[in-house]
Structures are given as C-alpha cells and as structure tokens.
Design a protein around this motif. Structure first.
Motif, short mmCIF file in Angstrom:
data_model
loop_
_atom_site.label_atom_id
_atom_site.label_comp_id
_atom_site.label_asym_id
_atom_site.label_seq_id
_atom_site.Cartn_x
_atom_site.Cartn_y
_atom_site.Cartn_z
N VAL A 57 -37.24 -29.38 113.39
CA VAL A 57 -36.48 -30.24 112.39
C VAL A 57 -35.17 -29.51 112.11
O VAL A 57 -35.18 -28.18 111.42
N LYS A 58 -34.19 -30.11 112.10
CA LYS A 58 -32.83 -29.29 111.55
C LYS A 58 -32.41 -30.05 110.34
O LYS A 58 -32.80 -31.10 109.77
N VAL A 59 -31.30 -29.47 109.86
CA VAL A 59 -30.70 -29.82 108.36
C VAL A 59 -30.30 -31.14 108.39
O VAL A 59 -30.77 -32.23 107.58
N ALA A 60 -29.78 -31.64 109.55
CA ALA A 60 -29.23 -32.92 109.73
C ALA A 60 -30.29 -33.88 109.68
O ALA A 60 -30.24 -35.25 109.19
N ASP A 61 -31.55 -33.63 110.20
CA ASP A 61 -32.89 -34.50 110.42
C ASP A 61 -33.20 -34.69 108.99
O ASP A 61 -33.56 -35.82 108.59
N PHE A 62 -33.44 -33.56 108.19
CA PHE A 62 -33.77 -33.67 106.77
C PHE A 62 -32.91 -34.71 105.95
O PHE A 62 -33.60 -35.48 105.25
N LEU A 63 -31.68 -34.61 105.92
CA LEU A 63 -30.73 -35.59 105.40
C LEU A 63 -30.63 -36.94 105.99
O LEU A 63 -30.94 -37.93 105.23
N TRP A 64 -30.79 -37.06 107.16
CA TRP A 64 -30.61 -38.43 107.81
C TRP A 64 -31.94 -39.24 107.70
O TRP A 64 -31.97 -40.32 107.22
N ASP A 65 -33.15 -38.59 107.66
CA ASP A 65 -34.49 -39.22 107.56
C ASP A 65 -34.62 -39.34 106.16
O ASP A 65 -35.30 -40.62 105.65
N LEU A 66 -34.51 -38.45 105.32
CA LEU A 66 -34.81 -38.94 103.78
C LEU A 66 -33.73 -40.04 103.27
O LEU A 66 -34.09 -40.92 102.44
N GLN A 67 -32.58 -40.01 103.53
CA GLN A 67 -31.54 -41.01 103.05
C GLN A 67 -32.00 -42.47 103.79
O GLN A 67 -31.90 -43.51 102.99
N ARG A 68 -32.48 -42.47 104.96
CA ARG A 68 -33.24 -43.76 105.27
C ARG A 68 -34.61 -44.23 104.71
O ARG A 68 -35.15 -45.12 105.37
#
Length: 501
Positions: A57-68
C-alpha cells in the motif's frame, strides 16, 4: 498524483498514521479482472497500517481509499506529528508522502500544531484554505507556504483597513501577529549567519534583492503579497524614532524567524540599518561591535568583551551592518525586522526605481546615506562594561538637531577659518589676473575658484597640511620620549614674505 484533490482533514488524519494504527477494509470495490482489483484483494487482508505497507500500500492508496470509504480507522496508536508514512524508507515512505502537496496545498510536511494554527486563523478570517490560493507560486515556495502566506497577506489587509478606519497606528502586536502567520523560506544562502550545524535559516527579504550576477530586482514575495510590505512601511512610519528615524531611507526589509545569527558582517549592505525584535522570548539581544574598524579580523574572532549588548526589543536601534554583530542565544519565539539599503542600489533600472517608489519605499540618496553614516560615527560610545552589560539605546547618543560634529573635517575647516580671521589672516587661494592662465591649467582652476563663493579647496588643503605637520611633530616627540634621545632643534625658519597680489 498532481491531479488528485484531497481535503485538509484527510491529510491530517493520514499524516498521523503509525504502523500500529488499526484499520479494516471493506469489500473489493475495484473493477473485476483489473490490476487494481488484484492489488486491493491482496492488501485488504491487512488489519494494521504496518501490514498494509508490507503488502504494497502506498500513500496515495491510503488517501484515495479513505476518502471513498473503502476502509475504516478502528483506532490504535495515532501520532501527534507526521507518523510512519511521513518518515524515510518503506513502501509508503517520505518519497511519496512529503511530496504530495495536491493542488490546494495540504501536504503532510505541515506538523499538527502548525496546521491547527492555520485552520484557526482561516476560520477567524472567514477563509477556506482549500480555495484561498492559486497555482502561481513564488520562487522556492511550496503550496503549504503559499497557503500560510496568503493568510498572512489577508490578515495584513485587515489590520491596514482597521488603521485607516479608526486612524490608529500600526502596533508591534499587529506586526507580530502577521509575521508569526507568515511562512518563512528555508534560506540556504545566508551562510554567514548560520551556526556550524545549520544548513538553512528561516529568513526572507522584501523589497530589493541583489542576485549573484549583480542584478537588482524586487523579490517575488514583495509583488505577490503587497499588503505585508504596506503594513511594514506603515508600521515604520508610525513607530520610527524621533530624530534619526525621519532621515532614514532604505531599499530592503529583512525578516528573520527563530534563529540566533552568529557573529558576522553584512555583505550586501551599505551600512546604516534599523532593527527591532518582536515575540515572546528570553535573551536574544544584539551583540554589536561599533568600533569594528579596518584592518578587521574575522568576524567570528571578535571578542565579546569589546561588544555592546543592545536590547532591540524595546525600541528601534540604529547600527552599522558592516560592523560585526550577532544574536545572543535565546529561548522562545523571536522575530526580527531589519531595514537596510543594498549596495549598488543606484544601478537599478529607472523603471524598477519607479516600482520601488510606488511601494512607498523612501528611496535613499548619497546625501541621506552620508548623513546616517555621520550619525553612526558620532554615536560610537565607550566600550561596554563587560560582556553582560546591557548598552543604552544608540538613538539616545545620536544628536540629530542639525548641529555640526566638532570632529568632522568641515567643522575643523570652520574652526581654522575663525582662528585665522581673528589673527588677521585668511585661507584664500592666490588670485590670478584674468587672461594670464591657460584654460584647463591649475592656475586657471585657481582663478575660477577665487571668483566663486563656494568653500574653496585651498582652504581644506591648508587645514590638512596644518594637521599633518602637527601629527608628524607629535610623533617625533613621542619617539624621542620612548628612546630617551635628545632632539636637536631645527633652525628657525626665515620670516615669511608677504604675498604680492
């Protein structure tokens, strides 16, 4: 990632994740048979942030998945400062986290306390941090800095509007509030003020700055945030000291935050400088070597016992930036503002001079600078009594009533004139009959000088000769006393003949 938009609150949450933070993923929302579907199926088994990172998991995944809403944060250790994903190393290390600024400037580099201050100020000003900035960044400016500087600019506008409406003066407290909200650049070029263990200091310059190629121009911050410049100019006009303050002119304003400059001499300063400190701090006075004259040792070798220790928090202080100076160690939050004139400022193009004057800067002249240098020279005081003695404000020692300094060359000329006049003589150049001297010769220049009412060169030359003769005579007497030898008197000079005119 340049096109993704994440909210400020989302960044704040993800920034504080640690490896032990517990999370729970939901059903796979990705398109079947896609690479994203396979990746999500793999890392959605993780129950902590640390496990998710190990599964790719990358930083972008943490941000993208949590936002949705693809996963929930169940709890566990949460850091008060940027946590494990903002540290170096790891699949989701700082290479991704700290570089994610997004188009609205909400990066993970901003610590929690700083974010909190920014949000409180934005709420007070009625500003949405997500929409208060644009993408036109100044040189060396990050999106985070743009957000904070924009808020400081708006705050400066509010203080100026209040002063215009009420007729009150701009106070130190108002300037301190704005400068505390301002985002300072990590200045790597002021090597002369850095301690050995420092690689940068928080320092900015408004107004004119000189590039390495010798070209002067207005800094980007000056043009991008004009309200800050106007506030500082108004503050100076409202609080400048009586006397020398009204004669002081400058081209640039240096802003410093939370560092104690080591002992140094300014490299790009004509000399006369005005300084004042703001903030809640202990210590932080200015070491100043007012008698730092040529030949001068390295600034770092100057002795503290020879310096004056000036309290620059109470009032504006005039000093010579070309003399050694440095900041006493301090604790707390310390800001300082320095008004000065850059060297070779007169080489600025005429169109840029018009821009500077439009900002309200009091454009300096050689006459004004010479006057301030004379004030500084006359303000030099006896050495401070020990390193711990606080010196009295310099302004109190400077007489600016227009009286002539008795030690100046002009004053000595006037004294010599009065002395000769009382003795029945005069210091005047020899008169030359018209037509008896060729144009361009010394005699012709003497003739033209004799007919004018301006202070004549011959008068000054006579004073120089008299002073030189006295200095040589005193030196000879001193040498005689030191060696114990007897000096033979020179034969008396014959009586001077009267000059025929």
């Amino acid at each position: 990632m340049g096109g993704l938009k994440f909210s400020f609150e989302l960044y704040s949450t993800v920034a504080r994740f640690t490896d032990a933070t517990r999370i729970k993923y939901g059903p796979n929302p990705k398109t079947r048979n896609s690479k994203s579907y396979a990746r999500y199926a793999s890392y959605s088994k993780a129950t902590t942030v640390g496990e998710a990172r190990k599964l790719g998991v990358k930083v972008a995944d943490f941000l993208w998945d949590l936002q949705r809403g693809y996963y929930k944060v169940l709890g566990g250790p949460i850091s008060d400062v940027p946590g494990i994903i903002a540290q170096k190393g790891g699949a989701a290390g700082a290479g991704g986290a700290l570089n994610l600024s997004g188009p609205r400037g909400c990066s993970l580099r901003v610590d929690a306390a700083r974010r909190e201050r920014m949000l409180k100020l934005a709420k007070r000003l009625g500003v949405d941090v997500e929409t208060c900035i644009d993408d036109d960044l100044c040189q060396g400016e990050t999106a985070d800095m743009r957000t904070e500087r924009r808020l400081a600019h708006i705050l400066a506008e509010r203080h100026l509007a209040t002063a215009d409406k009420t007729g009150c003066k701009i106070s130190d407290a108002a300037v301190e509030e704005v400068l505390s909200a301002w985002a300072y650049a990590e200045n790597e070029f002021r090597v002369n003020v850095m301690a050995d263990d420092q690689t940068f200091v928080f320092s900015d310059t408004l107004g004119l700055v000189r590039t390495r190629t010798g070209v002067y121009h207005l800094t980007d911050a000056t043009l991008a945030y004009p309200a800050l410049m106007r506030l500082l100019m108004r503050w100076w006009a409202d609080t400048r000291p009586a006397g020398w303050g009204e004669h002081f002119a400058f081209t640039s304003i240096n802003l410093n935050c939370d560092y104690a400059a080591r002992v140094h001499r300014d490299q790009n300063n004509t000399g006369p400088s005005a300084i004042k400190a703001l903030g809640d701090f202990e210590g932080g006075r200015l070491w100043y070597w007012s008698k730092d004259a040529h030949p001068r040792p390295l600034a770092t070798t100057l002795k503290k016992a020879d310096a004056e220790l000036l309290d620059i928090r109470k009032k504006w202080t005039l000093f010579d930036g070309n003399c050694g100076h440095g900041v006493e160690p301090f604790t707390g939050h310390r800001l300082s503002v320095v008004f000065f004139t850059g060297k070779r400022y007169h080489k600025l193009a005429p169109e840029h001079i018009a821009e500077v004057k439009a900002l309200g800067l009091p454009w300096p002249t050689e006459q004004a600078l010479a006057r301030m240098r004379a004030y500084l020279e006359s303000a030099k005081r006896p050495k401070a009594q020990g390193a711990g003695a606080a010196a009295a404000p310099m302004a109190a020692k400077v007489k600016l009533s227009g009286t002539r300094d008795p030690n100046s060359f002009e004053a000595r000329c006037a004294a010599k004139r009065a002395e000769l006049k009382a003795a029945g003589g005069a210091l005047t150049p020899a008169k030359v009959k018209p037509g008896s001297a060729k144009p361009g010769t010394a005699a012709e220049k003497t003739r033209r000088g004799a007919g004018s009412g301006a202070p004549v060169k011959a008068e000054k030359d006579a004073v120089r000769r008299a002073e030189g003769t006295k200095a040589r005579r005193d030196a000879a007497v001193s040498a005689t006393a030191a060696t114990g030898t007897k000096r033979i008197a020179a034969p008396a000079a014959p009586p001077a003949k009267a000059r025929r005119v």
